[in-house]
Write a protein that holds these residues in place. Structure first.
Motif, PDB file in Angstrom:
ATOM      1  N   GLU A  69      -6.936 -11.095   5.504  1.00 34.71           N
ATOM      2  CA  GLU A  69      -7.052  -9.788   5.714  1.00 34.71           C
ATOM      3  C   GLU A  69      -5.895  -9.068   6.472  1.00 34.71           C
ATOM      4  O   GLU A  69      -5.802  -8.032   6.082  1.00 34.71           O
ATOM      5  N   MET A  70      -4.992  -9.750   7.106  1.00 36.11           N
ATOM      6  CA  MET A  70      -3.913  -9.159   7.621  1.00 36.11           C
ATOM      7  C   MET A  70      -2.920  -8.717   6.579  1.00 36.11           C
ATOM      8  O   MET A  70      -2.523  -7.570   6.378  1.00 36.11           O
ATOM      9  N   VAL A  71      -2.841  -9.699   5.371  1.00 33.89           N
ATOM     10  CA  VAL A  71      -1.936  -9.162   4.313  1.00 33.89           C
ATOM     11  C   VAL A  71      -2.818  -8.220   3.475  1.00 33.89           C
ATOM     12  O   VAL A  71      -2.052  -7.153   3.110  1.00 33.89           O
ATOM     13  N   ALA A  72      -4.150  -8.453   3.229  1.00 33.67           N
ATOM     14  CA  ALA A  72      -4.860  -7.309   2.543  1.00 33.67           C
ATOM     15  C   ALA A  72      -4.761  -5.901   3.212  1.00 33.67           C
ATOM     16  O   ALA A  72      -4.464  -4.880   2.428  1.00 33.67           O
ATOM     17  N   SER A  73      -4.660  -5.920   4.507  1.00 34.25           N
ATOM     18  CA  SER A  73      -4.472  -4.538   5.034  1.00 34.25           C
ATOM     19  C   SER A  73      -3.118  -4.130   4.910  1.00 34.25           C
ATOM     20  O   SER A  73      -2.954  -3.124   4.714  1.00 34.25           O
ATOM     21  N   LYS A  74      -2.334  -4.788   5.068  1.00 31.93           N
ATOM     22  CA  LYS A  74      -0.666  -4.521   4.894  1.00 31.93           C
ATOM     23  C   LYS A  74      -0.483  -3.819   3.624  1.00 31.93           C
ATOM     24  O   LYS A  74       0.258  -3.015   3.481  1.00 31.93           O
ATOM     25  N   ALA A  75      -1.271  -4.496   2.533  1.00 24.76           N
ATOM     26  CA  ALA A  75      -1.203  -4.233   1.128  1.00 24.76           C
ATOM     27  C   ALA A  75      -2.087  -2.902   0.567  1.00 24.76           C
ATOM     28  O   ALA A  75      -2.098  -2.703  -0.559  1.00 24.76           O
ATOM     29  N   SER A  76      -2.956  -2.644   1.549  1.00 25.22           N
ATOM     30  CA  SER A  76      -4.019  -1.571   1.414  1.00 25.22           C
ATOM     31  C   SER A  76      -4.970  -2.145   0.091  1.00 25.22           C
ATOM     32  O   SER A  76      -5.468  -1.393  -0.596  1.00 25.22           O
ATOM     33  N   TYR A  77      -5.392  -3.323   0.141  1.00 26.46           N
ATOM     34  CA  TYR A  77      -6.184  -3.813  -0.957  1.00 26.46           C
ATOM     35  C   TYR A  77      -7.578  -3.089  -0.517  1.00 26.46           C
ATOM     36  O   TYR A  77      -8.406  -2.895  -1.380  1.00 26.46           O
TER      37      TYR A  77
END
Length: 346
Positions: A69-77
């Motif tokens: 979720e942290m990476v998905a948030s940074k990548a605006s997924y």
């Protein structure tokens, strides 16, 4: 302690914190974050899914959802969800998982030898998102049928057996539209001219090819069988094709799972438009989905004077051909005697 020394210590502390944070961030992004043993697997995100639904779908395969979720948030997924089929590989990190969820991997959709439109819809529906009923309704859409010259009975001819790269989440309408494009591509000017030379339209050629396909599994024999049927049509004889009678029996009983190995004399009088013993000409639709070799056999038939044929006793899978009824009766009796000796009933 002077101010300069304090500032220096604070700076060192901040740098240390940033370094630790950087290492943590790198770990969260680039360390493996899957928990399945296979080398690779597919996940399917249905059309209309939101971020919460995607998380539920992938949760069984992701080791640490917080890191994802942290990476998905940074990548605006979360604001850019895509439906489709996505490839996950063993030991993917969170960054790679997010990246994978943005690449819709097509399905190599294959089909052949389907006996009815319903079977075909089921076969396709098991490989893409639209289900068999949705596909079937789309194939039988009256406007589509009228625009393309098909009927409920013959629309199966539209589907050319092959392997196609299709996105899993393709709509039923877009799949159908792709298939009509492939049909029109197959029936180019050359093939259409060959069909016309045999006195057939593309639809009629495909219906005849379905009979040829069912008559013989031996691809090298199909042009000869096609030649026989075309000879009968020129003479305005009934095609007298046993596979059409078998199809008629199955259709009347609505049991297409039954295996019929033998056609009896009484079966030849079955009242059905698919019974080519009772009706002259082609049935109203194909009795199966012919493969390319059967289609090419009809378009490039052997030129012969044969009118009759029956299964061969000496060459399993092949047939014995005859130009006269007397010759055929000899071959037919030989086969009938063999059938009786094998105890084949139905």
């Amino acid at each position: 302690m002077n101010l300069k020394k304090i500032v220096s210590l604070v700076s060192v502390a901040l740098i240390s914190i940033l370094i630790v944070y950087g290492f943590v961030l790198i770990y969260q992004i680039f360390s493996g974050n899957t928990k399945f043993s296979e080398k690779e697997m597919y996940v399917y995100v249905p059309t209309g899914s939101d971020y919460e639904q995607v998380k539920k779908i992938i949760a069984p395969y992701v080791n640490n959802m917080d890191r994802f979720e942290m990476v998905a948030s940074k990548a605006s997924y979360s604001e850019n969800i895509k439906p489709g089929r996505f490839l996950f590989k063993k030991d993917m990190n969170s960054y790679e998982l997010v990246k994978a969820l943005r690449f819709n991997d097509p399905v190599s959709l294959a089909f052949n030898n389907q006996e009815r439109l319903e079977n075909f819809a089921g076969r396709v529906g098991s490989q893409i998102e639209p289900d068999s009923l949705e596909l079937l309704n789309t194939f039988k859409d009256t406007v589509f049928l009228k625009e393309n010259g098909f009927t409920d009975e013959n629309v199966l001819v539209m589907f050319i057996p092959n392997t196609y790269d299709i996105y899993w989440n393709i709509s039923a309408e877009k799949f159908r539209d792709k298939m009509i494009k492939e049909y029109n591509k197959f029936w180019n000017k050359e093939r259409t001219a060959k069909a016309l030379a045999q006195g057939l339209t593309p639809i009629q050629a495909t219906i005849l090819a379905s009979i040829v396909h069912k008559e013989s599994v031996k691809k090298d024999e199909r042009p000869r069988i096609a030649g026989v049927y075309l000879n009968r049509m020129k003479l305005e004889m009934p095609l007298q094709a046993d596979p059409t009678v078998i199809f008629a029996i199955k259709k009347k009983s609505n049991d297409f799972d039954q295996v019929i190995k033998r056609v009896f004399y009484n079966d030849l009088f079955l009242n059905s438009p698919y019974n080519t013993y009772k009706n002259i000409g082609l049935p109203p639709g194909p009795i199966a989905m012919p493969d390319i070799t059967a289609l090419e056999a009809v378009l490039n038939p052997e030129k012969n004077n044969f009118i009759y044929f029956c299964a061969s006793v000496d060459r399993f899978g092949y047939h014995e051909f005859a130009a006269t009824l007397a010759e055929h009766n000899v071959n037919a009796k030989k086969y009938s005697d063999w059938i009786v000796s094998q105890g084949v009933k139905r």
